[in-house]
Design a protein around this motif. Structure first.
Motif, PDB file in Angstrom:
ATOM      1  N   PHE A 158       2.503  11.421   9.632  1.00 59.28           N
ATOM      2  CA  PHE A 158       3.315  10.048   9.984  1.00 59.28           C
ATOM      3  C   PHE A 158       2.687   9.300   9.020  1.00 59.28           C
ATOM      4  O   PHE A 158       3.774   8.426   8.665  1.00 59.28           O
ATOM      5  CB  PHE A 158       3.344  10.388  11.804  1.00 59.28           C
ATOM      6  N   ILE A 159       1.145   8.489   9.099  1.00 61.41           N
ATOM      7  CA  ILE A 159       1.047   7.118   7.759  1.00 61.41           C
ATOM      8  C   ILE A 159       1.506   7.472   6.655  1.00 61.41           C
ATOM      9  O   ILE A 159       1.518   6.102   6.182  1.00 61.41           O
ATOM     10  CB  ILE A 159      -0.315   7.116   8.714  1.00 61.41           C
ATOM     11  N   ALA A 160       1.410   8.215   6.231  1.00 59.60           N
ATOM     12  CA  ALA A 160       2.313   9.449   4.420  1.00 59.60           C
ATOM     13  C   ALA A 160       3.250   8.493   4.471  1.00 59.60           C
ATOM     14  O   ALA A 160       3.165   7.632   3.432  1.00 59.60           O
ATOM     15  CB  ALA A 160       1.517   9.862   3.576  1.00 59.60           C
ATOM     16  N   LEU A 161       4.241   9.116   5.514  1.00 56.97           N
ATOM     17  CA  LEU A 161       5.284   8.658   5.216  1.00 56.97           C
ATOM     18  C   LEU A 161       5.966   7.513   5.835  1.00 56.97           C
ATOM     19  O   LEU A 161       6.686   6.847   5.007  1.00 56.97           O
ATOM     20  CB  LEU A 161       6.362   9.470   5.955  1.00 56.97           C
ATOM     21  N   ILE A 162       5.256   6.878   6.421  1.00 57.82           N
ATOM     22  CA  ILE A 162       6.082   5.391   6.638  1.00 57.82           C
ATOM     23  C   ILE A 162       5.606   4.938   6.138  1.00 57.82           C
ATOM     24  O   ILE A 162       5.462   3.833   5.464  1.00 57.82           O
ATOM     25  CB  ILE A 162       5.949   5.390   8.109  1.00 57.82           C
ATOM     26  N   GLY A 163       4.041   5.025   5.411  1.00 59.33           N
ATOM     27  CA  GLY A 163       3.134   4.147   4.589  1.00 59.33           C
ATOM     28  C   GLY A 163       3.444   4.079   3.583  1.00 59.33           C
ATOM     29  O   GLY A 163       3.218   2.976   2.750  1.00 59.33           O
ATOM     30  N   ALA A 164       4.431   4.927   2.889  1.00 60.01           N
ATOM     31  CA  ALA A 164       4.781   4.737   2.021  1.00 60.01           C
ATOM     32  C   ALA A 164       5.766   3.466   1.227  1.00 60.01           C
ATOM     33  O   ALA A 164       5.822   3.346   0.676  1.00 60.01           O
ATOM     34  CB  ALA A 164       5.981   5.980   1.066  1.00 60.01           C
ATOM     35  N   GLY A 165       6.476   3.012   2.345  1.00 57.55           N
ATOM     36  CA  GLY A 165       6.656   2.116   2.055  1.00 57.55           C
ATOM     37  C   GLY A 165       5.811   0.915   1.996  1.00 57.55           C
ATOM     38  O   GLY A 165       6.781  -0.359   1.301  1.00 57.55           O
ATOM     39  N   SER A 166       4.807   0.836   2.634  1.00 57.96           N
ATOM     40  CA  SER A 166       4.124  -0.563   2.314  1.00 57.96           C
ATOM     41  C   SER A 166       3.987   0.127   1.448  1.00 57.96           C
ATOM     42  O   SER A 166       2.902  -1.138   0.012  1.00 57.96           O
ATOM     43  CB  SER A 166       2.837  -0.595   3.227  1.00 57.96           C
ATOM     44  N   ALA A 167       3.243   0.997   0.513  1.00 58.26           N
ATOM     45  CA  ALA A 167       2.188   0.798  -0.495  1.00 58.26           C
ATOM     46  C   ALA A 167       3.969   0.786  -1.935  1.00 58.26           C
ATOM     47  O   ALA A 167       3.414  -0.001  -2.800  1.00 58.26           O
ATOM     48  CB  ALA A 167       2.773   2.761  -1.020  1.00 58.26           C
ATOM     49  N   PHE A 168       4.804   0.565  -1.300  1.00 57.45           N
ATOM     50  CA  PHE A 168       6.188   0.912  -2.507  1.00 57.45           C
ATOM     51  C   PHE A 168       5.806  -1.077  -2.903  1.00 57.45           C
ATOM     52  O   PHE A 168       5.729  -1.386  -3.736  1.00 57.45           O
ATOM     53  CB  PHE A 168       7.383   0.552  -1.771  1.00 57.45           C
ATOM     54  N   VAL A 169       5.894  -1.663  -1.350  1.00 54.76           N
ATOM     55  CA  VAL A 169       5.331  -3.672  -1.418  1.00 54.76           C
ATOM     56  C   VAL A 169       4.887  -3.674  -1.981  1.00 54.76           C
ATOM     57  O   VAL A 169       4.596  -4.752  -2.692  1.00 54.76           O
ATOM     58  CB  VAL A 169       5.879  -3.744  -0.108  1.00 54.76           C
TER      59      VAL A 169
END
Length: 476
Positions: A109-120
């Motif tokens: 879960f944290i990888a899937l939504i955290g990927a958005g933070s990683a992109f930014v």
């Protein structure tokens, strides 16, 4: 009680108290909230541009104003070198031992939504990168100073990431290597520490180019070999996979009693170990993203998003499945890397303990290399002084030695504490700067729709200020 034992006890009490506050009341909401916000505002960039990630990762470094930097794949390798390490083998085992099978779901879960933070964060790092002797450098400290105008915040982050990655995380990596070799070969942990110190010194005194070259060779090889072994284990147990996935989901939502104490333990361990492993939103990977010579900042945002998926959805999942397919995992006395070794030995034979020891050496040693660089670029942000850089290098070597001999729980608790503080500072910054990343993304999308290979110019984004690169006028 000896003085050493008293110091250990005091340090353990401090780290436990800090972790209870930061993880229990602050970071759990900030991490999930930021990930969901960035995912929605970017229109699910980590999913809709998934194919594009594989296109841009193959691009060679381009020259910008006389500086070339690293290639997209080299920057990917440096960040993966830091991400892929003990978190994938020892951290997953520790999460399952404490939080039960449900912890794996929350890692996903944290990888899937955290990927958005990683992109930014990685896109922002590219926008605000600066020149250095090796090409480029940058990261959260740089966008905190240049975009937010808050140098104090950049210095605070630099101190935290230098302590967290350069020192504490490297102690975790060394701890896992020494324990793995003790389990496999009966090796003396102090001797392993001295060997690691020598090897680390040979790399870190060689500069970024050597770091990139070493990571570029080690990371793909070790990841592929490990995944092949994991795939073999899954194939021979293929009929059990559906039940295994059901078990993970049931424990994640408390539908069955979790080994480690219910949904709360599963959620907390999944988030902690997931963040430790994939680093999405923590502010570490942007330091690698900034080194790349690319035609558009979004390209590194996409590459670093792919790194999150590679780390958690592939490598962490492989480890989790092998452990959960081990019938005695709930009763095993081991935790951390030694549980992973025991599980794999049950699947493919006693030689597996040796294989995991070698694999963890490659995974963790590459992480030491990547972690070191994150600290170096932030030491240079605080003070461009060769003397302080040398002090930092010797401190890294000291923590490698300390970690090789320390108790497992203490080094992981220290890692959690510093990781939480670092992530909080970075998440606040990127939440304030998210609109810039979204505007840069829109520029990239528009150019791709026109059939172009996107090239970025700062003049296209009105909100940009204090940008050192990307300032050439369009059309010149």
């Amino acid at each position: 009680m000896s003085i050493g034992e008293k110091l250990y006890s005091l340090l353990d009490s401090i780290t436990s108290f800090g972790n209870d506050i930061l993880w229990g009341y602050v970071l759990i909401f900030l991490l999930i909230g930021a990930g969901i916000y960035f995912t929605i505002r970017s229109k699910f960039v980590q999913f809709r541009l998934f194919k594009e990630m594989f296109r841009v990762i193959k691009e060679e470094a381009i020259e910008q104003s006389g500086s070339k930097g690293t290639s997209a794949f080299q920057a990917f390798s440096i960040s993966i070198a830091s991400r892929v390490g003990t978190g994938n083998l020892a951290g997953v085992a520790l999460a399952i031992a404490v939080g039960g099978p449900g912890a794996v779901f929350w890692m996903w879960f944290i990888a899937l939504i955290g990927a958005g933070s990683a992109f930014v964060e990685s896109t922002l790092a590219q926008v605000y990168k600066v020149r250095d002797g090796d090409g480029f450098r940058g990261g959260p400290a740089y966008y905190m100073e240049k975009a937010l105008g808050q140098k104090w915040m950049g210095i605070l982050f630099s101190v935290l990431i230098t302590l967290c990655f350069g020192l504490v995380f490297n102690a975790v990596q060394a701890n896992t290597i020494s324990m793995a070799f003790e389990e496999a070969f009966g090796a003396n942990r102090a001797l392993m520490g001295m060997i690691l110190v020598i090897m680390t010194a040979l790399i870190i005194f060689g500069g970024l180019k050597r770091i990139a070259k070493v990571a570029q060779v080690i990371v793909p090889v070790m990841a592929v070999v490990y995944l092949i072994v994991a795939f073999y284990v899954l194939v021979i147990n293929i009929t059990e996979i559906p039940a295994l996935i059901a078990l993970i989901v049931q424990h994640a939502f408390g539908l069955e009693q979790a080994v480690g104490g219910g949904i709360g333990a599963a959620l907390m361990q999944g988030l902690k170990r997931g963040l430790f492993s994939n680093e999405a939103g923590m502010g570490s990977a942007p330091n690698a993203a900034a080194t790349a010579g690319v035609s558009h900042p979004v390209k590194q945002g996409l590459v670093q998003t792919l790194a999150v998926f590679t780390d958690t959805l592939l490598i962490c999942s492989a480890t989790a499945f092998m452990i959960l397919l081990y019938s005695d995992y709930t009763m095993a006395s081991q935790d951390g890397i030694q549980l992973t070794q025991a599980a794999l030995s049950a699947h493919i034979g006693e030689w597996a303990a040796v294989f995991v020891a070698i694999a963890i050496f490659l995974f963790a040693f590459s992480s030491v290399i990547g972690n070191y660089y994150y600290g170096e670029t932030n030491v240079e942000f605080m003070k461009d002084s060769n003397m302080w850089l040398q002090v930092y290098r010797f401190a890294v070597l000291g923590m490698v030695m300390f970690g090789s001999m320390a108790k497992i729980q203490l080094v992981w608790d220290m890692a959690d504490l510093f990781m939480a503080m670092m992530a909080i500072v970075n998440l606040i910054a990127i939440l304030l700067l998210g609109k810039i990343a979204f505007a840069v993304l829109q520029d990239y999308i528009e150019q791709r729709k026109q059939g172009k290979d996107p090239v970025f110019y700062a003049s296209r984004i009105k909100e940009l200020k204090n940008v050192e690169w990307w300032t050439e006028q369009e059309g010149k």
